[in-house]
Write a protein that holds these residues in place. Structure first.
Motif, PDB file in Angstrom:
ATOM      1  N   UNK A  12       0.785  -1.231   0.000  1.00  0.00           N
ATOM      2  CA  UNK A  12       0.000   0.000   0.000  1.00  0.00           C
ATOM      3  C   UNK A  12       0.814   1.277   0.000  1.00  0.00           C
ATOM      4  N   UNK A  13       2.104   1.182  -0.293  1.00  0.00           N
ATOM      5  CA  UNK A  13       2.958   2.372  -0.331  1.00  0.00           C
ATOM      6  C   UNK A  13       3.085   2.884  -1.760  1.00  0.00           C
ATOM      7  N   UNK A  14       3.133   4.200  -1.911  1.00  0.00           N
ATOM      8  CA  UNK A  14       3.481   4.800  -3.193  1.00  0.00           C
ATOM      9  C   UNK A  14       4.968   4.565  -3.407  1.00  0.00           C
ATOM     10  N   UNK A  15       5.368   4.407  -4.650  1.00  0.00           N
ATOM     11  CA  UNK A  15       6.761   4.081  -4.962  1.00  0.00           C
ATOM     12  C   UNK A  15       7.210   4.865  -6.181  1.00  0.00           C
ATOM     13  N   UNK A  16       8.325   5.565  -6.027  1.00  0.00           N
ATOM     14  CA  UNK A  16       8.928   6.336  -7.114  1.00  0.00           C
ATOM     15  C   UNK A  16      10.365   5.839  -7.241  1.00  0.00           C
ATOM     16  N   UNK A  17      10.826   5.669  -8.467  1.00  0.00           N
ATOM     17  CA  UNK A  17      12.221   5.277  -8.647  1.00  0.00           C
ATOM     18  C   UNK A  17      12.841   6.019  -9.815  1.00  0.00           C
ATOM     19  N   UNK A  18      14.174   6.147  -9.742  1.00  0.00           N
ATOM     20  CA  UNK A  18      14.952   6.751 -10.829  1.00  0.00           C
ATOM     21  C   UNK A  18      14.502   8.178 -11.144  1.00  0.00           C
ATOM     22  N   UNK A  19      14.149   8.919 -10.091  1.00  0.00           N
ATOM     23  CA  UNK A  19      13.797  10.334 -10.235  1.00  0.00           C
ATOM     24  C   UNK A  19      14.416  11.117  -9.083  1.00  0.00           C
ATOM     25  N   UNK A  20      14.807  12.327  -9.363  1.00  0.00           N
ATOM     26  CA  UNK A  20      15.383  13.197  -8.338  1.00  0.00           C
ATOM     27  C   UNK A  20      14.268  13.986  -7.651  1.00  0.00           C
ATOM     28  N   UNK A  21      14.201  13.859  -6.346  1.00  0.00           N
ATOM     29  CA  UNK A  21      13.150  14.543  -5.591  1.00  0.00           C
ATOM     30  C   UNK A  21      13.279  16.069  -5.715  1.00  0.00           C
ATOM     31  N   UNK A  22      14.504  16.562  -5.765  1.00  0.00           N
ATOM     32  CA  UNK A  22      14.718  18.004  -5.917  1.00  0.00           C
ATOM     33  C   UNK A  22      14.235  18.491  -7.286  1.00  0.00           C
ATOM     34  N   UNK A  23      14.599  17.787  -8.334  1.00  0.00           N
ATOM     35  CA  UNK A  23      14.203  18.178  -9.684  1.00  0.00           C
ATOM     36  C   UNK A  23      12.687  18.153  -9.826  1.00  0.00           C
ATOM     37  N   UNK A  24      12.070  17.084  -9.326  1.00  0.00           N
ATOM     38  CA  UNK A  24      10.619  16.972  -9.449  1.00  0.00           C
ATOM     39  C   UNK A  24       9.916  18.028  -8.597  1.00  0.00           C
ATOM     40  N   UNK A  25      10.436  18.304  -7.405  1.00  0.00           N
ATOM     41  CA  UNK A  25       9.842  19.341  -6.565  1.00  0.00           C
ATOM     42  C   UNK A  25       9.939  20.701  -7.265  1.00  0.00           C
ATOM     43  N   UNK A  26      11.118  21.020  -7.762  1.00  0.00           N
ATOM     44  CA  UNK A  26      11.305  22.321  -8.438  1.00  0.00           C
ATOM     45  C   UNK A  26      10.395  22.440  -9.661  1.00  0.00           C
ATOM     46  N   UNK A  27      10.216  21.341 -10.372  1.00  0.00           N
ATOM     47  CA  UNK A  27       9.389  21.353 -11.576  1.00  0.00           C
ATOM     48  C   UNK A  27       7.901  21.454 -11.246  1.00  0.00           C
ATOM     49  N   UNK A  28       7.458  20.755 -10.207  1.00  0.00           N
ATOM     50  CA  UNK A  28       6.030  20.655  -9.928  1.00  0.00           C
ATOM     51  C   UNK A  28       5.523  21.598  -8.844  1.00  0.00           C
ATOM     52  N   UNK A  29       6.385  21.981  -7.915  1.00  0.00           N
ATOM     53  CA  UNK A  29       5.912  22.782  -6.784  1.00  0.00           C
ATOM     54  C   UNK A  29       6.741  24.038  -6.559  1.00  0.00           C
ATOM     55  N   UNK A  30       7.881  24.121  -7.204  1.00  0.00           N
ATOM     56  CA  UNK A  30       8.796  25.229  -6.948  1.00  0.00           C
ATOM     57  C   UNK A  30       8.389  26.513  -7.565  1.00  0.00           C
TER      58      UNK A  30
END
Length: 142
Positions: free
Chosen positions: A124-142
């Protein structure tokens, strides 16, 4: 199945507290600079590194299972080799089942483990792989 769509990534990024497994004490390393970025963006960072007492001004813990239950972890962000991620995902699942927190596991850019992802999803856990949390945060929420 790993999350790859923007809505799913935004949902994971909505967490408040990120346990960083493999967090580094060395500025200039991704495992230090990315958690520092996340901390500047308002996330509470919980460093997990058995060779450090403190990172980024926060107490460092030897393992995910050593993080006190009083700390509510939303995301486990992993900076360890792919072959080590199965045990880390197992620890995240154990914490999810025992403590009731940990809703997501994020494997940083270049880190993948399909079996661990399947196991996380089954629990029941969400799973993300092979992605940078910083890059995705800056792109989606920054």
């Amino acid at each position: 199945m790993p999350i790859t769509d923007d809505d799913g990534l935004r949902s994971v990024l909505d967490g408040d507290t990120v346990a960083v497994v493999g967090c580094s004490t060395t500025a200039g390393k991704a495992a230090h600079d990315i958690p520092a970025y996340l901390q500047r963006q308002g996330y509470e960072i919980v460093p997990v590194n058995p060779f450090a007492n403190e990172i980024l001004g926060e107490t460092a813990y030897d393992s995910l299972s050593d993080v006190p239950e009083s700390i509510d972890i939303d995301v486990v962000d992993v900076f360890r080799p792919s072959e080590e991620t199965g045990d880390i995902v197992d620890a995240a699942i154990d914490r999810h089942e025992d403590v009731g927190d940990v809703s997501s596991v994020w494997l940083q850019l270049g880190i993948t483990n399909e079996d661990a992802g399947d196991h996380a999803a089954e629990a029941g856990l969400d799973f993300v792989q092979d992605k940078c949390m910083k890059v995705e945060h800056a792109r989606l929420a920054g």
